[in-house]
Design an enzyme around this catalytic site. Structure first.
Site, PDB file in Angstrom:
ATOM      1  N   CYS A  68       0.869  -1.173   0.000  1.00 34.01           N
ATOM      2  CA  CYS A  68       0.000   0.000   0.000  1.00 34.01           C
ATOM      3  C   CYS A  68       0.905   1.222   0.000  1.00 34.01           C
ATOM      4  CB  CYS A  68      -0.994  -0.012   1.160  1.00 34.01           C
ATOM      5  SG  CYS A  68      -0.325   0.231   2.806  1.00 34.01           S
ATOM      6  N   HIS A 101      15.158 -13.036  11.916  1.00 31.09           N
ATOM      7  CA  HIS A 101      14.849 -12.937  13.343  1.00 31.09           C
ATOM      8  C   HIS A 101      13.373 -13.101  13.669  1.00 31.09           C
ATOM      9  CE1 HIS A 101      18.705 -10.476  14.414  1.00 31.09           C
ATOM     10  NE2 HIS A 101      18.967 -11.628  13.825  1.00 31.09           N
TER      11      HIS A 101
END
Length: 143
Positions: A68, A101
């Site tokens: 977006c 991570h």
């Protein structure tokens, strides 16, 4: 990430970059499922983010790409879903870290703030980076 089906969704602000991403995935031989939008006509990102997130949760697609204007609305909507870990990345280092991570299964791109070339490098990094697990898995489990 496995080279399975990638889901992709955008709103009107992300539509131009989404069109580039679809072409880029085709050139790389990566299968995708397009959740819309299909034009630059004003629309609401949740209408496209929720179906993408549903298919990530159910395993219909192996991961997703949401786009977006800023990336924020798409990320917020995608992250409402229990099985989705959407990470907003505007450079390659962040794309690497959200996979390594955070085991992100959905990349979110800010369509109004990155170039097509930047998007390509970010996508490549996201798709090739494995989850490190270990201490990071303990954190994912707490989510």
């Amino acid at each position: 990430m496995n080279n399975k089906i990638i889901g992709i969704a955008s709103d009107h602000a992300g539509f131009p970059l989404k069109q580039f991403v679809l072409q880029y995935l085709e050139e790389k031989g990566i299968e995708y499922k397009d959740f819309g939008t299909y034009s630059d006509r004003s629309c609401d990102y949740p209408d496209f983010a929720h179906p993408l997130a549903d298919d990530i949760e159910s395993g219909v697609v192996s991961c997703g790409i949401g786009i977006c204007g800023s990336g924020e609305g798409m990320a917020m909507t995608l992250n409402k879903h229990h099985g989705v870990r959407a990470g907003l990345a505007w450079n390659v280092e962040i794309a690497h870290l959200i996979r390594q991570h955070n085991d992100s299964n959905c990349l979110v791109l800010p369509g109004r703030f990155i170039t097509n070339r930047e998007a390509a490098v970010i996508i490549d990094e996201f798709l090739k980076t494995p989850f490190e697990a270990g201490r990071h898995q303990l954190r994912i489990d707490k989510m």
